[in-house]
Write a protein that holds these residues in place. Structure first.
Motif, short mmCIF file in Angstrom:
data_model
loop_
_atom_site.label_atom_id
_atom_site.label_comp_id
_atom_site.label_asym_id
_atom_site.label_seq_id
_atom_site.Cartn_x
_atom_site.Cartn_y
_atom_site.Cartn_z
N GLY A 580 -39.22 -10.00 18.40
CA GLY A 580 -38.20 -11.04 18.33
C GLY A 580 -37.63 -11.35 19.70
O GLY A 580 -37.46 -12.51 20.08
N ALA A 581 -37.35 -10.29 20.46
CA ALA A 581 -36.77 -10.49 21.79
C ALA A 581 -37.73 -11.26 22.71
O ALA A 581 -37.29 -12.10 23.50
N THR A 664 -24.64 -13.31 11.81
CA THR A 664 -24.73 -11.85 11.73
C THR A 664 -23.58 -11.28 10.92
O THR A 664 -23.60 -10.11 10.58
N ASP A 689 -31.68 -18.11 16.23
CA ASP A 689 -32.27 -16.77 16.10
C ASP A 689 -32.72 -16.60 14.65
O ASP A 689 -31.91 -16.62 13.73
N LYS A 716 -39.64 -8.49 9.94
CA LYS A 716 -38.48 -8.44 9.06
C LYS A 716 -38.83 -9.25 7.81
O LYS A 716 -39.28 -8.73 6.82
C1 LIG Z 1 -33.85 -7.80 15.13
C2 LIG Z 1 -33.07 -8.85 15.77
C3 LIG Z 1 -33.44 -9.36 17.04
C4 LIG Z 1 -34.50 -8.72 17.93
O1 LIG Z 1 -35.76 -8.67 17.40
P1 LIG Z 1 -36.82 -7.59 17.90
O2 LIG Z 1 -38.03 -7.95 17.13
O3 LIG Z 1 -36.30 -6.25 17.54
O4 LIG Z 1 -37.01 -7.74 19.35
C5 LIG Z 1 -32.73 -10.45 17.52
N1 LIG Z 1 -31.69 -10.97 16.83
C6 LIG Z 1 -31.28 -10.48 15.63
C7 LIG Z 1 -30.13 -11.09 14.92
C8 LIG Z 1 -31.96 -9.38 15.07
O5 LIG Z 1 -31.55 -8.87 13.90
#
Ligand SMILES: *Cc1c(COP(=O)(O)O)cnc(C)c1O
Length: 968
Positions: A580-581, A664, A689, A716
Motif C-alpha cells: 500500500g505504501a 480511519t 487511500d 486487505k
Molecule cells: C495498511 C494501510 C496502509 C499501508 O499499507 P501497506 O500495504 O501496509 O504498505 C496505508 N493506509 C491505511 C489507512 C492502511 O490501513
C-alpha cells in the motif's frame, strides 16, 4: 411415497447452493437475522442504506462476472495458467531458479499457520515468526559481514533506493548532493533508484564503477558480482569514497556470498539484495524478501523493521520488534521510510532454507552452481568463444556479433531456454540451483552446435587439475557463516518439520481465532485462492521472460486489472507497487508529474487529515511534498472550515489531499464529495487511500466519489494473506488524466503510454505471483458476492459495536449512531478509573485466545476493531464475551477487590510458567488462564510473559543470541 426430492429444490437451486459466497461470508441466514434483530433493522440492505450516504451510493451491482464454484474457478484459471510457457531461465539479474524444499513449501508457504498471521506487533503471541525473522537477520549479517540487519524490505530495487536515503541521512559529506550508481548495477535497480533520487532532489551519475573516485559524492551504489557477472575487488573503490566521507552501499547476490568475501569485510557501509534464490520461487517478479544490513552505528537510520531480543517479566529471553519509534506510523513525515507491509513470509522461507541446508549444505549448493558456471566458461574458451569476464560466480557473459547472437538466441528459444539478451551484441547466462548435467549439455548444444563433443566429466577433471581462478584469491571467503546452533541442528526432514511446527505453535494466526485488527482487514484467505500460487506455471516464471511466453500472466493481470477498474471506478491501473505504501508513493509521483506536465511543477503541498495512517505523510515526504495537517472535529470528521481555509490559503501551491475513506475513525463522512470538490477547485488532486475498500466494494467507489487516484491493499480487501507482515500488493487505480504518469519498467514494456516514467518496483508487475489470489477472490464471489462482502463487513461491525457499546464507549459514529466496517472502542475512561491500560487489555485478550485489535491508532488509548465479513456470529459472540468478561475484571480493580498491581490484567498474558510456579496471587489460576469456558475449550498459550520494550531498545541485540544463552 417419500422420495429424496421432496424438498422442491430445482437442479439450478441445488447448484446455486454450492457457490462460494456462503463459504466466504461468516454469518448464515439465522445468524444474520439474529444480528439484524439486535440492531433493530429489517434487512442487511436496510442497514446498509442507513449507513452509506445515498449521494455516493452506486445504483447497480458492479459489471463483473457472476460467482463461480471453486471447481470451476480453479479449472478456468488452470486454462489461463497453461498459456504461460515456462522456459529454463538463465536470465539472472536477481531472479534465479531455486529448489524450494518441499518441507518448507507445504509447511510454511502453503500453511495458514504461517501465511495468515499479522505483523508481530503483539510479540507474546508471535515468538515463532519472530524467531524465524531473527534467523533471517542472522543469516544476512553472516553473509554480508555487517552488524545489523532489517527483517526484510520489499525488493532489491527499493532496498537500493532505501540505501541511498540512508547514505544521505548519515553521510558526513553534507555539502554533496550527488549519488553515484555504477553502470553495472542491475538495470531495474538503477531505474528504481533513479526515480527515487529525482523525487528526493538528489543528483545522480551513472558510470563505470572505477569512475566513482572522480566524484564528490554523499553515497555510491556498487554491484557485487556485477550485472554481467564479474567478480572484482571493490575494496579500493570503497576506501576512496570513504576518504571523501561518502557512504557505500553494495548490492550483492546472496548465493555468491556463501563463497565470496563479505562486502562488509571489503568496507561496505550497507549491503542490500534479494533472498529470492534461497528457496523462494520467482513468481514472475515476486514476492521475495530483500535484505538490508548496515553497521551498528547507523541503527537509527535503518529502514524497515528490526527484530530484537529483549526479556519478559520472568527474565526469560523474548523477541520483539525493536525501536518501533523509528517507524512511519509514529514518526510520520520524519520516518526513515514509508515501509509498512514488508515480506515476512518470504524472509521466513529464506531463513528456513538456510536452517535446513545449514552452512555446509549451502556451500555445496553454491559450489555446485559455481562449478557449472566454471565448466561452461571452460568449454567456451575451449571452443574459441571467450567469456567477457575471467572472474565470475554464476554468470558467464559473451560478446557476440549481432548475427551470432541472433542465431544462438533462436536456438535457445527452440529448446525452451532463455538467456539475458537486453544488452546489444551480448548474452549472459546465469546458472542456478536447478541447473544439472542434462541442462548444461543443452547449453552446449545451443552455444556450440550439437556436434560439440564436450564431456562434462572431462571438463570438470581438467578444471580440478589446472585449478580455476574464476574467483580471485583475494575474494575467497575465509570467515565462517551460520555457526549458530539453529543453522546446524535441523538437517533431516523430521527435525526440520518439527522445528517449523514448534515455531508455528507459538503464534496466533487466523486458523486459531479472529484477528480483528482495524484497518488491516484480516478476512478469510480461502484455500482455493492460495493453491495456484505454487502451480509451476505461475511460480517458475522469470519476470523478464519474453512477454510471448507469459501470456497466461498477461491474461490474468489484464482481467484482474479490468475487474479492479470496475470496482474502483477508475480508468486505468498499475500493478507495479508491491505494498500500500508503495502505491501511495507511485500515486503521488503520478500527481507530481501531472502537475509538472501542466507547468504546475511548483505545486508541492499535501494536505493530510490528522487521523491519517502514518504511511501517508511518510510517502508525501518521499516525493518531496510538504505536509500540512488538516484538523478533525469532535466527531472524528475532517474539519471542513479548516480544510476550506487551508485549501484556499495554499491554493497556489496545493498539490493534493490524501484522505482515507471511510475514514480511519470508521465512519462514512458525508462530506467526502464536497472535500473532493474543494480540492479540485483549488487546483489540487485527490489521493484516496484505499485501505478501507472493504467498506466500498460494490456500494460506492473512489472514482465515483470523485477521487483521482487510490491504492488498493490487495492483502486487505482482496484476500491476499498478510503473511505475518507481508507480502502485499498495492496496485493504484487512476482517472484517465493521470494514466500517462503511471510507472514504467526498464526491461519490460508495461504500457505504450507510460514509457520513460521510471519504476517504483524492481519487477514490472510487482509481486505478480500472488495476484492469482485476488483474481480468484473476485472470480469466486462474483458481482453479488463482492458486494455482499462489503454489506456483511458493515453488518458484523455494527453488531459488534452495538453489543460492545453496552460496556464500553464507542468513539465515533455516523449521524444515526451507526459505524462503517470498523469501530473504535474507547479505553481511556477505564485507565482513569482503574489504572488498567489499553496494553493490559490487549495482552489480556491473549489469555482468552484472541489477538488484540489495532491499538492506539488512530486515537491513543483505544482499540479499533474490524471483524470483516468472514467471521460468523459465533466467533463475534466469543470475542464479545471476552471483552465483556474483561470489563468485569476491570470493575474488580476499580472496586479494589484486586490490587492494581496484582490482577489478571496487569499480569497478562499468562503462561504455563506462571501456573507451574508457586501461586500467590490475588486471583485464581482458573481466573488467570481459563477465564471463560470458551478460552479453556480451545486454549492458546502465549509462550512468554509480557515483554520489556524499553530493555530491548536499550540493549539492542538483533542477531541470534550467543551460545551462552543455550548453555545456562
Ligand atoms: C495498511 C494501510 C496502509 C499501508 O499499507 P501497506 O500495504 O501496509 O504498505 C496505508 N493506509 C491505511 C489507512 C492502511 O490501513
Amino acid at each position: 411415497m417419500t422420495t429424496p426430492y421432496n424438498d422442491s429444490l430445482s437442479l439450478a437451486d441445488l447448484e446455486q447452493r454450492q457457490d462460494f459466497i456462503r463459504r466466504h461470508i461468516g454469518p448464515n441466514e439465522a445468524q444474520t437475522q439474529a444480528m439484524l434483530q439486535e440492531l433493530g433493522v429489517e434487512s442487511v440492505d436496510a442497514l446498509v442504506d442507513e449507513i452509506v450516504p445515498s449521494d455516493i451510493r452506486l445504483a447497480n451491482l458492479p459489471a463483473i462476472e457472476e460467482s463461480k464454484t471453486e471447481v470451476q474457478a480453479l479449472a478456468d484459471l488452470r486454462a489461463v495458467a497453461s498459456l504461460n510457457q515456462v522456459n529454463d531461465s538463465y536470465i539472472g539479474l536477481g531472479y534465479y531458479g531455486t529448489l524450494t524444499p518441499n518441507v518448507i513449501l507445504r509447511n510454511v508457504l502453503e500453511n495458514p499457520g504461517w501465511y495468515t498471521a499479522y505483523t508481530p506487533y503483539q510479540p507474546e503471541i508471535a515468538q515463532g515468526r519472530l524467531e524465524a525473522l531473527l534467523n533471517f537477520q542472522q543469516m544476512c549479517i553472516d553473509l554480508t559481514g555487517l552488524e545489523l540487519a532489517s527483517a526484510s524490505l520489499l525488493d532489491e530495487g527499493t532496498a537500493a533506493a532505501e540505501a541511498m536515503a540512508l547514505a544521505k541521512r548519515v553521510s558526513k559529506n553534507k555539502k554533496s548532493n550527488l549519488f553515484f550508481i555504477s553502470s553495472d548495477v542491475y538495470p531495474q535497480t538503477i531505474d528504481v533508484v533513479k526515480q527515487r533520487a529525482e523525487m528526493f532532489g538528489f543528483d545522480i551519475v551513472i558510470a563505470p564503477a572505477d569512475d566513482v573516485v572522480e566524484h564528490d559524492v554523499f553515497g555510491a551504489l556498487l554491484q557485487y558480482p556485477s550485472a554481467t557477472g564479474e567478480v572484482r575487488d571493490i575494496e579500493h573503490l570503497i576506501a576512496k569514497v570513504h576518504e571523501k566521507k561518502g557512504i557505500v552501499a553494495v548490492a550483492a547476490d546472496i548465493m555468491s556470498l556463501v563463497l565470496l568475501k563479505a562486502p562488509g569485510e571489503l568496507g561496505a557501509d550497507a549491503v542490500i539484495g534479494s533472498s529470492q534464490r534461497f528457496g523462494v520461487p520467482m513468481g514472475y517478479g515476486g514476492p521475495h524478501a530483500a535484505f538490508f544490513t548496515t553497521s551498528e552505528k547507523y541503527k537509527r537510520s535503518l529502514p524497515g523493521r528490526i527484530i530484537g531480543v529483549s526479556k519478559d517479566t520472568r527474565d526469560n529471553p523474548a523477541l520483539r520488534m525493536a525501536m518501533q519509534t523509528r517507524e512511519q506510523h509514529i514518526r510520520r513525515e520524519k520516518a526513515n521510510s514509508n515501509i509498512c507491509t514488508a515480506q515476512v513470509l518470504l524472509a521466513n522461507m529464506a531463513s528456513f532454507y538456510a536452517v535446513y541446508h545449514g552452512p555446509k549444505g549451502l556451500k555445496v549448493i553454491a559450489e555446485r552452481i559455481h562449478r557449472f558456471a566454471d565448466i561452461l566458461a571452460h568449454a567456451a574458451n575451449f571452443k574459441g568463444l571467450t567469456p567477457l569476464h575471467g572472474q565470475f560466480f554464476d554468470t558467464v557473459t559473451f560478446n557476440l556479433s549481432s548475427e551470432k547472437k541472433a542465431e544462438i538466441v533462436a536456438r535457445a528459444l527452440a529448446k525452451g531456454v532463455n538467456f539475458r539478451t537486453d544488452v546489444e551484441n551480448q548474452i549472459s547466462i546465469s546458472v542456478d540451483e536447478t541447473t544439472n548435467r542434462a541442462k548444461l549439455i543443452t547449453l552446449f548444444d545451443i552455444l556450440f552446435g550439437e556436434d560439440h563433443n564436450l564431456d562434462i566429466e572431462l571438463l570438470d577433471a581438467e578444471l580440478r587439475v589446472l585449478g580455476s581462478s574464476s574467483i580471485p584469491a583475494s575474494l575467497v571467503r575465509e570467515s565462517d557463516i551460520l555457526t549458530h546452533p539453529v543453522f546446524n541442528s535441523y538437517h533431516s526432514e523430521t527435525e526440520m518439520l518439527r522445528y517449523i511446527k514448534k515455531l508455528e505453535n507459538k503464534d496466533l494466526a487466523l486458523n486459531h481465532s479472529m484477528i480483528s485488527l482495524g484497518s488491516c482487514t484480516m478476512k478469510l484467505n480461502a484455500t482455493a485462492q492460495m493453491i495456484p500460487v505454487s502451480w509451476p506455471e505461475f511460480a517458475n516464471m522469470h519476470p523478464f521472460a519474453p512477454v510471448d511466453q507469459a501470456q497466461g500472466y498477461k491474461q490474468m493481470i489484464d482481467e484482474l486489472g479490468e475487474a479492479l477498474i470496475e470496482l474502483t471506478g477508475y480508468d486505468n491501473i498499475s500493478m507495479q507497487p508491491n505494498s500500500g505504501a508503495q502505491g501511495e508513493y507511485a500515486g503521488l509521483i503520478a500527481i507530481h508529474k501531472y502537475h509538472e506536465s501542466r507547468g504546475d511543477g511548483h505545486r508541492n503541498i499535501c494536505l493530510i487529515p490528522a487521523s491519517a495512517h502514518g504511511t501517508n505523510p511518510a510517502s508525501a515526504m518521499m516525493v518531496g511534498m510538504k505536509v500540512v495537517v488538516v484538523d478533525c472535529d469532535k466527531e472524528g470528521n475532517v474539519d471542513m472550515d479548516d480544510l476550506r481555509s487551508k485549501a484556499s490559503e495554499l491554493a497556489d501551491n496545493l498539490s493534493c489531499i490524501m484522505i482515507t475513506y471511510p475514514s480511519t475513525h470508521g465512519v462514512y463522512e458525508t462530506t467526502i464529495a464536497e472535500i473532493c470538490n474543494i480540492i479540485h477547485q483549488h487546483g489540487g488532486q485527490v489521493y484516496l487511500d484505499g485501505a478501507n475498500m472493504n467498506a466500498q466494494v460494490g456500494l460506492t467507489s473512489p472514482g465515483y466519489i470523485g477521487a483521482d487516484v487510490s491504492h488498493l491493499n490487495l492483502h486487505k480487501t482482496f484476500a491476499i494473506p498478510h503473511g505475518g507482515g507481508g507480502p502485499g500488493m498495492g496496485p493504484i487505480g487512476v482517472k484517465a488524466h493521470l494514466a500517462p504518469f503511471l510507472p514504467d519498467h526498464a526491461l519490460v514494456n508495461v504500457s505504450e503510454s507510460t514509457q520513460g516514467n521510471g519504476a517504483v518496483s524492481a519487477a514490472p508487475y510487482g509481486s505478480a505471483g500472488i495476484l492469482c489470489i485476488s483474481y480468484l477472490y473476485i472470480a469466486l464471489l462474483g458481482r453479488k458476492g463482492v458486494t455482499d462482502a462489503s454489506k456483511y463487513a458493515i453488518t458484523n461491525a455494527n453488531y459488534l459495536a452495538k453489543k460492545l457499546s453496552q460496556h464500553y464507549p464507542i468513539l465515533y459514529a455516523g449521524k444515526n449512531g451507526r459505524v462503517a466496517h470498523e469501530c473504535i472502542v474507547d479505553l481511556r475512561p477505564l485507565k482513569a478509573s482503574s489504572g488498567i491500560t489499553e496494553v493490559d487489555i490487549a495482552k489480556r485478550l491473549n489469555d482468552y485466545g484472541f489477538h488484540a485489535p489495532t491499538m492506539s491508532f488512530p486515537v491513543a488509548g483505544t482499540f479499533m476493531i474490524e471483524p470483516t465479513e468472514s467471521e460468523s456470529k459465533v466467533e463475534l459472540d466469543r470475542f464479545i464475551e471476552a471483552m465483556v468478561s474483561i470489563r468485569d475484571e476491570v470493575r474488580k480493580v476499580e472496586s479494589g477487590e484486586w490490587p492494581s498491581d496484582d490482577n489478571p490484567l496487569h499480569n497478562a498474558p499468562h503462561t504455563m510458567a506462571d501456573i507451574t510456579a508457586p501461586w500467590d496471587r490475588a486471583y485464581s489460576i482458573q481466573e488467570a488462564v481459563f477465564p471463560v469456558p470458551a478460552a479453556a475449550a480451545n486454549k492458546f498459550w502465549p509462550t512468554v510473559n509480557r515483554i520489556d520494550d524499553v530493555y530491548g531498545d536499550r540493549n539492542l541485540i538483533c542477531s541470534c543470541p550467543p551460545l551462552s544463552v543455550y548453555q545456562d
